[in-house]
Design a protein around this motif. Structure first.
Motif, PDB file in Angstrom:
ATOM      1  N   ALA A  88      90.955  43.990 -13.457  1.00  0.00           N
ATOM      2  CA  ALA A  88      91.110  45.117 -14.379  1.00  0.00           C
ATOM      3  C   ALA A  88      92.251  44.913 -15.374  1.00  0.00           C
ATOM      4  CB  ALA A  88      91.341  46.400 -13.586  1.00  0.00           C
ATOM      5  N   TRP A  89      93.144  43.950 -15.136  1.00  0.00           N
ATOM      6  CA  TRP A  89      94.283  43.723 -16.026  1.00  0.00           C
ATOM      7  C   TRP A  89      93.885  42.979 -17.300  1.00  0.00           C
ATOM      8  CZ3 TRP A  89      93.476  41.435 -11.313  1.00  0.00           C
ATOM      9  CH2 TRP A  89      93.181  40.068 -11.318  1.00  0.00           C
ATOM     10  N   ASP A  90      92.649  42.444 -17.363  1.00  0.00           N
ATOM     11  CA  ASP A  90      92.186  41.733 -18.554  1.00  0.00           C
ATOM     12  C   ASP A  90      91.374  42.685 -19.430  1.00  0.00           C
ATOM     13  OD1 ASP A  90      93.306  39.294 -17.885  1.00  0.00           O
ATOM     14  OD2 ASP A  90      91.527  38.593 -16.818  1.00  0.00           O
ATOM     15  N   PRO A  91      91.975  43.261 -20.473  1.00  0.00           N
ATOM     16  CA  PRO A  91      91.262  44.267 -21.265  1.00  0.00           C
ATOM     17  C   PRO A  91      89.997  43.761 -21.943  1.00  0.00           C
ATOM     18  CG  PRO A  91      93.317  43.610 -22.336  1.00  0.00           C
ATOM     19  CD  PRO A  91      93.350  43.048 -20.966  1.00  0.00           C
ATOM     20  N   LEU A  92      89.939  42.491 -22.289  1.00  0.00           N
ATOM     21  CA  LEU A  92      88.759  41.962 -22.972  1.00  0.00           C
ATOM     22  C   LEU A  92      87.652  41.545 -22.018  1.00  0.00           C
ATOM     23  CD1 LEU A  92      90.446  39.744 -25.738  1.00  0.00           C
ATOM     24  CD2 LEU A  92      89.635  42.098 -25.917  1.00  0.00           C
ATOM     25  N   GLY A  93      87.944  41.603 -20.719  1.00  0.00           N
ATOM     26  CA  GLY A  93      86.922  41.202 -19.755  1.00  0.00           C
ATOM     27  C   GLY A  93      86.680  39.704 -19.803  1.00  0.00           C
ATOM     28  N   PRO A  94      85.556  39.223 -19.288  1.00  0.00           N
ATOM     29  CA  PRO A  94      84.570  39.986 -18.532  1.00  0.00           C
ATOM     30  C   PRO A  94      85.095  40.338 -17.147  1.00  0.00           C
ATOM     31  CG  PRO A  94      84.071  37.670 -18.386  1.00  0.00           C
ATOM     32  CD  PRO A  94      85.242  37.786 -19.316  1.00  0.00           C
ATOM     33  N   ARG A  95      84.496  41.345 -16.525  1.00  0.00           N
ATOM     34  CA  ARG A  95      84.920  41.741 -15.188  1.00  0.00           C
ATOM     35  C   ARG A  95      84.434  40.715 -14.163  1.00  0.00           C
ATOM     36  NH1 ARG A  95      88.420  43.228 -16.906  1.00  0.00           N
ATOM     37  NH2 ARG A  95      88.817  45.185 -17.976  1.00  0.00           N
ATOM     38  N   LYS A  96      85.371  40.256 -13.343  1.00  0.00           N
ATOM     39  CA  LYS A  96      85.070  39.261 -12.321  1.00  0.00           C
ATOM     40  C   LYS A  96      85.485  39.815 -10.962  1.00  0.00           C
ATOM     41  CE  LYS A  96      85.757  35.065 -15.114  1.00  0.00           C
ATOM     42  NZ  LYS A  96      84.729  34.142 -14.630  1.00  0.00           N
ATOM     43  N   PRO A  97      84.648  39.687  -9.937  1.00  0.00           N
ATOM     44  CA  PRO A  97      85.010  40.187  -8.612  1.00  0.00           C
ATOM     45  C   PRO A  97      86.112  39.347  -7.972  1.00  0.00           C
ATOM     46  CG  PRO A  97      82.918  39.031  -8.522  1.00  0.00           C
ATOM     47  CD  PRO A  97      83.280  39.139  -9.970  1.00  0.00           C
ATOM     48  N   LEU A  98      86.964  40.033  -7.222  1.00  0.00           N
ATOM     49  CA  LEU A  98      88.044  39.375  -6.491  1.00  0.00           C
ATOM     50  C   LEU A  98      87.667  39.243  -5.021  1.00  0.00           C
ATOM     51  CD1 LEU A  98      91.086  41.317  -8.034  1.00  0.00           C
ATOM     52  CD2 LEU A  98      90.061  39.163  -8.810  1.00  0.00           C
ATOM     53  N   LEU A  99      88.340  38.338  -4.341  1.00  0.00           N
ATOM     54  CA  LEU A  99      88.048  38.093  -2.931  1.00  0.00           C
ATOM     55  C   LEU A  99      88.321  39.319  -2.071  1.00  0.00           C
ATOM     56  CD1 LEU A  99      89.593  34.541  -2.538  1.00  0.00           C
ATOM     57  CD2 LEU A  99      87.192  35.119  -2.157  1.00  0.00           C
ATOM     58  N   SER A 100      87.490  39.515  -1.083  1.00  0.00           N
ATOM     59  CA  SER A 100      87.717  40.514  -0.045  1.00  0.00           C
ATOM     60  C   SER A 100      88.639  39.908   1.005  1.00  0.00           C
ATOM     61  CB  SER A 100      86.392  40.907   0.604  1.00  0.00           C
ATOM     62  OG  SER A 100      85.842  39.777   1.281  1.00  0.00           O
ATOM     63  N   ALA A 101      89.018  40.712   1.988  1.00  0.00           N
ATOM     64  CA  ALA A 101      89.829  40.204   3.093  1.00  0.00           C
ATOM     65  C   ALA A 101      89.102  39.076   3.812  1.00  0.00           C
ATOM     66  CB  ALA A 101      90.166  41.336   4.061  1.00  0.00           C
ATOM     67  N   ASP A 102      87.796  39.231   4.022  1.00  0.00           N
ATOM     68  CA  ASP A 102      87.021  38.199   4.701  1.00  0.00           C
ATOM     69  C   ASP A 102      86.997  36.902   3.892  1.00  0.00           C
ATOM     70  OD1 ASP A 102      86.479  39.771   6.879  1.00  0.00           O
ATOM     71  OD2 ASP A 102      84.474  40.379   6.193  1.00  0.00           O
ATOM     72  N   GLY A 103      86.905  37.027   2.571  1.00  0.00           N
ATOM     73  CA  GLY A 103      86.902  35.839   1.728  1.00  0.00           C
ATOM     74  C   GLY A 103      88.217  35.086   1.794  1.00  0.00           C
ATOM     75  N   ILE A 104      89.313  35.827   1.828  1.00  0.00           N
ATOM     76  CA  ILE A 104      90.633  35.190   1.938  1.00  0.00           C
ATOM     77  C   ILE A 104      90.765  34.493   3.290  1.00  0.00           C
ATOM     78  CG2 ILE A 104      93.110  35.660   2.098  1.00  0.00           C
ATOM     79  CD1 ILE A 104      92.642  37.923   0.038  1.00  0.00           C
ATOM     80  N   ARG A 105      90.301  35.161   4.331  1.00  0.00           N
ATOM     81  CA  ARG A 105      90.367  34.537   5.665  1.00  0.00           C
ATOM     82  C   ARG A 105      89.508  33.270   5.708  1.00  0.00           C
ATOM     83  NH1 ARG A 105      89.364  39.984   7.443  1.00  0.00           N
ATOM     84  NH2 ARG A 105      91.312  41.031   7.992  1.00  0.00           N
ATOM     85  N   ARG A 106      88.373  33.283   5.038  1.00  0.00           N
ATOM     86  CA  ARG A 106      87.509  32.099   5.029  1.00  0.00           C
ATOM     87  C   ARG A 106      88.214  30.941   4.330  1.00  0.00           C
ATOM     88  NH1 ARG A 106      81.514  31.372   2.211  1.00  0.00           N
ATOM     89  NH2 ARG A 106      81.468  29.104   2.408  1.00  0.00           N
ATOM     90  N   ALA A 107      88.860  31.237   3.207  1.00  0.00           N
ATOM     91  CA  ALA A 107      89.599  30.184   2.497  1.00  0.00           C
ATOM     92  C   ALA A 107      90.724  29.633   3.371  1.00  0.00           C
ATOM     93  CB  ALA A 107      90.155  30.734   1.189  1.00  0.00           C
ATOM     94  N   ALA A 108      91.440  30.529   4.062  1.00  0.00           N
ATOM     95  CA  ALA A 108      92.530  30.099   4.938  1.00  0.00           C
ATOM     96  C   ALA A 108      91.993  29.232   6.074  1.00  0.00           C
ATOM     97  CB  ALA A 108      93.271  31.310   5.484  1.00  0.00           C
TER      98      ALA A 108
END
Length: 229
Positions: free
Chosen positions: A95-115
């Motif tokens: 949401a901090w990028d006013p020009l977009g495009p909107r991109k989804p961020l990792l969920s808690a599960d996604g972060i745990r998977r990366a870890a």
């Protein structure tokens, strides 16, 4: 310094690299005898007097496409990385990028998977605010608060911090140090360059082997070296 890995068709801030481009860039590193690793691993190797064959790879903002596109490339080339995430925006969007495009961020599960894949998880603050303009309460929440949440989420130590927008001043660096982090990444911190203001170079979709070679050389000329790194 990477951000999103995915479709580059709409990319006004030049923060996206296509998966095949990332794959080619990692291959270029490996063919030059270099291996991408997380920043904590790089710093530890340098502290032992080694690590000249290592390159710190960072991915800012914690985009959900990291798990889908970046992880397979890292695996293929035997590389590690540091992923700087926003525990105050889990499953949200940029949401901090006013020009977009909107991109989804990792969920808690996604972060745990990366870890679980061996990726170092670091903090990018809670919600992606400029720490140089934050009041005292916000500064504490973005540094100390985000570290506490990530430690609870991952069950491991959180030693790295990354300044949103790359902006840092002495007050922000002091807050990061006081919060218990071992290092922090900026972009071009000038006189503040050091363990709590590590300089980085942006890597984007247009970075071919020739451009990467030029960037590695210009980086040494344009940015002060961090002592001991």
């Amino acid at each position: 310094m990477y951000h999103s890995v995915g479709d580059c068709a709409d990319d006004p801030y030049r923060v996206t690299v296509a998966p095949d481009r990332l794959d080619a860039q990692l291959g270029w590193l490996r063919r030059r005898g270099l291996r991408g690793v997380g920043v904590a691993e790089l710093l530890a190797a340098r502290a032992r007097g080694g690590g000249r064959d290592l390159v710190g790879l960072t991915f800012d903002d914690g985009y959900a496409d990291f798990v889908e596109h970046a992880l397979p490339c890292l695996r293929r080339w035997g590389c590690g990385a540091t992923l700087f995430v926003l525990p105050g925006r889990l499953g949200g969007e940029n949401a901090w990028d006013p020009l977009g495009p909107r991109k989804p961020l990792l969920s808690a599960d996604g972060i745990r998977r990366a870890a679980a894949e061996g990726v170092e998880i670091g903090s990018h603050g809670l919600t992606h605010v400029d720490l140089t303009t934050a009041d005292d309460a916000t500064l504490t929440a973005e540094t100390t608060g985000s570290r506490t949440l990530l430690a609870e989420l991952t069950g491991g130590a959180v030693t790295g911090f990354c300044y949103p927008y790359g902006t840092v001043d002495a007050r922000a660096a002091d807050a990061v140090r006081a919060a218990g982090y071992g290092y922090a990444c900026a972009i071009d911190p000038g006189p503040l360059t050091g363990p709590y203001a590590l300089p980085r170079v942006h890597v984007g979709q247009n970075d071919t082997p020739v451009r990467l070679l030029l960037k590695t050389r210009l980086h040494r000329l344009r940015r002060r070296a961090a002592a001991g790194v």
